[in-house]
Design a protein around this motif. Sequence first.
Motif, PDB file in Angstrom:
ATOM      1  N   SER A 211     -13.881  -5.272  10.853  1.00  0.00           N
ATOM      2  CA  SER A 211     -14.372  -5.247   9.563  1.00  0.00           C
ATOM      3  C   SER A 211     -13.092  -5.136   8.759  1.00  0.00           C
ATOM      4  CB  SER A 211     -15.329  -4.111   9.717  1.00  0.00           C
ATOM      5  OG  SER A 211     -15.204  -2.798   9.609  1.00  0.00           O
ATOM      6  N   ILE A 212     -12.145  -4.684   9.029  1.00  0.00           N
ATOM      7  CA  ILE A 212     -10.837  -4.549   7.958  1.00  0.00           C
ATOM      8  C   ILE A 212      -9.926  -5.370   8.072  1.00  0.00           C
ATOM      9  CG2 ILE A 212     -11.068  -1.972   8.640  1.00  0.00           C
ATOM     10  CD1 ILE A 212      -8.348  -2.230  10.349  1.00  0.00           C
ATOM     11  N   THR A 213      -8.975  -6.111   6.821  1.00  0.00           N
ATOM     12  CA  THR A 213      -8.165  -7.030   7.058  1.00  0.00           C
ATOM     13  C   THR A 213      -7.009  -6.782   7.398  1.00  0.00           C
ATOM     14  OG1 THR A 213      -7.621  -6.917   5.120  1.00  0.00           O
ATOM     15  CG2 THR A 213      -9.216  -7.861   5.504  1.00  0.00           C
ATOM     16  N   ARG A 214      -5.650  -7.482   7.759  1.00  0.00           N
ATOM     17  CA  ARG A 214      -4.232  -7.145   8.299  1.00  0.00           C
ATOM     18  C   ARG A 214      -3.620  -6.449   7.644  1.00  0.00           C
ATOM     19  NH1 ARG A 214      -0.717  -8.953  11.845  1.00  0.00           N
ATOM     20  NH2 ARG A 214      -2.492 -10.288  12.614  1.00  0.00           N
ATOM     21  N   ASP A 215      -3.698  -6.995   5.506  1.00  0.00           N
ATOM     22  CA  ASP A 215      -3.538  -6.249   5.185  1.00  0.00           C
ATOM     23  C   ASP A 215      -3.332  -4.425   4.989  1.00  0.00           C
ATOM     24  OD1 ASP A 215      -1.720  -8.566   3.477  1.00  0.00           O
ATOM     25  OD2 ASP A 215      -3.687  -8.865   1.645  1.00  0.00           O
ATOM     26  N   GLN A 216      -5.222  -4.428   5.135  1.00  0.00           N
ATOM     27  CA  GLN A 216      -5.435  -2.992   5.498  1.00  0.00           C
ATOM     28  C   GLN A 216      -5.129  -2.526   6.114  1.00  0.00           C
ATOM     29  OE1 GLN A 216      -9.736  -4.218   5.182  1.00  0.00           O
ATOM     30  NE2 GLN A 216     -10.313  -2.919   3.124  1.00  0.00           N
ATOM     31  N   ALA A 217      -5.163  -3.002   7.754  1.00  0.00           N
ATOM     32  CA  ALA A 217      -4.431  -2.196   8.437  1.00  0.00           C
ATOM     33  C   ALA A 217      -2.702  -1.402   8.098  1.00  0.00           C
ATOM     34  CB  ALA A 217      -4.510  -3.129   9.674  1.00  0.00           C
ATOM     35  N   GLU A 218      -2.235  -2.790   7.968  1.00  0.00           N
ATOM     36  CA  GLU A 218      -0.763  -2.507   7.272  1.00  0.00           C
ATOM     37  C   GLU A 218      -0.731  -1.294   6.302  1.00  0.00           C
ATOM     38  OE1 GLU A 218       0.319  -6.389   6.245  1.00  0.00           O
ATOM     39  OE2 GLU A 218       1.030  -7.087   8.184  1.00  0.00           O
ATOM     40  N   ALA A 219      -1.188  -1.204   5.249  1.00  0.00           N
ATOM     41  CA  ALA A 219      -1.939  -0.474   4.470  1.00  0.00           C
ATOM     42  C   ALA A 219      -1.626   0.901   5.367  1.00  0.00           C
ATOM     43  CB  ALA A 219      -2.490  -0.762   2.850  1.00  0.00           C
ATOM     44  N   ALA A 220      -2.854   1.056   5.743  1.00  0.00           N
ATOM     45  CA  ALA A 220      -3.137   2.430   6.261  1.00  0.00           C
ATOM     46  C   ALA A 220      -1.336   2.737   7.607  1.00  0.00           C
ATOM     47  CB  ALA A 220      -4.452   2.188   7.096  1.00  0.00           C
ATOM     48  N   VAL A 221      -0.904   2.434   7.714  1.00  0.00           N
ATOM     49  CA  VAL A 221       0.568   2.551   8.513  1.00  0.00           C
ATOM     50  C   VAL A 221       1.276   3.401   7.342  1.00  0.00           C
ATOM     51  CG1 VAL A 221       1.702   1.617  10.309  1.00  0.00           C
ATOM     52  CG2 VAL A 221      -0.145   1.306  10.615  1.00  0.00           C
ATOM     53  N   GLU A 222       1.465   2.694   6.439  1.00  0.00           N
ATOM     54  CA  GLU A 222       2.861   2.552   5.346  1.00  0.00           C
ATOM     55  C   GLU A 222       1.804   4.030   4.372  1.00  0.00           C
ATOM     56  OE1 GLU A 222       4.723  -0.375   3.066  1.00  0.00           O
ATOM     57  OE2 GLU A 222       3.394  -1.727   3.897  1.00  0.00           O
ATOM     58  N   TYR A 223       0.384   4.118   4.088  1.00  0.00           N
ATOM     59  CA  TYR A 223       0.197   4.860   4.028  1.00  0.00           C
ATOM     60  C   TYR A 223       0.391   6.761   4.731  1.00  0.00           C
ATOM     61  CZ  TYR A 223      -2.894   8.375   1.946  1.00  0.00           C
ATOM     62  OH  TYR A 223      -4.259   9.273   1.329  1.00  0.00           O
ATOM     63  N   ALA A 224       0.177   6.502   5.833  1.00  0.00           N
ATOM     64  CA  ALA A 224       0.064   7.932   6.914  1.00  0.00           C
ATOM     65  C   ALA A 224       1.543   7.821   6.397  1.00  0.00           C
ATOM     66  CB  ALA A 224      -0.256   7.079   8.101  1.00  0.00           C
TER      67      ALA A 224
END
Length: 267
Positions: A211-224
Amino acid sequence: MRWLKFLAEISKIFAVSERFLLRSLEEGLILQLSLLSCVTSNRSLYWDELIKELHMPQTQNFTLSEAGYVLGRTPAMLNKAVDTGIIFARQKKVGNMVQRLLGPAELRFLRLADELDKDLTPAGRRRLYGALRKLPKDAHKLQLGKLELDLAQIDTDLKDRMARLETVRGRIDSESDRGEAVIRGTTISAHLIAALTRDEGVDAVLADFPSITRDQAEAAVEYAKAYPKRGRPYPTKSLKTTLAALADAGAFDDDGDLGEVGPRAIP
């Protein structure tokens, strides 16, 4: 109250308003400069620095984790730079904790020091930092004696990283009903996705969370990276991956007919 009387006396002595002093107390500025006074014998330097900071207009400040994201450094490295007196940090009380904050001058200095590290003596490093603290944010050239430094590229790089941080923050809801940061538009924890990605990679995580996109996953990594999770960390393997690994290892293989299984008496 005694402390209010003391505050009024200090405001008269140093020609600043009580409002300025109250603001400095709230932000931990007086505490920080008190520490500074312990490592310098020049008393006037301490008070000059205090007055200058109190009258300085508010600028954008970054936590050590945010600054680490922008600079590509770890918060531990930045903490060490503050502890050893290489840079100053404003302090802000958040709950029962005191949070260290870095401003544009500190980011500029650390970015420039990376490039000039081998060419700077400790005294030269202090002169450079002092000059950068006096330099307006919109000035992109620094005159240091006969040396002129062009800060345009460094400022562009920092601006790009700050813009990227804002973009990442816009894709994460940090104040969700769950009490933790989630990917905006979902109920999926940003820190969970970041933890799984470190071990499994983005493609595997996307397969587990379609349900999530690659951009969302990468944003989560950077946010962390900019906002590390507090408390117990999330596992770096998903339940699906863990069960698959157990199955491959034969943990669920049938060892044969075990016969009729019934209740057994507990000895």
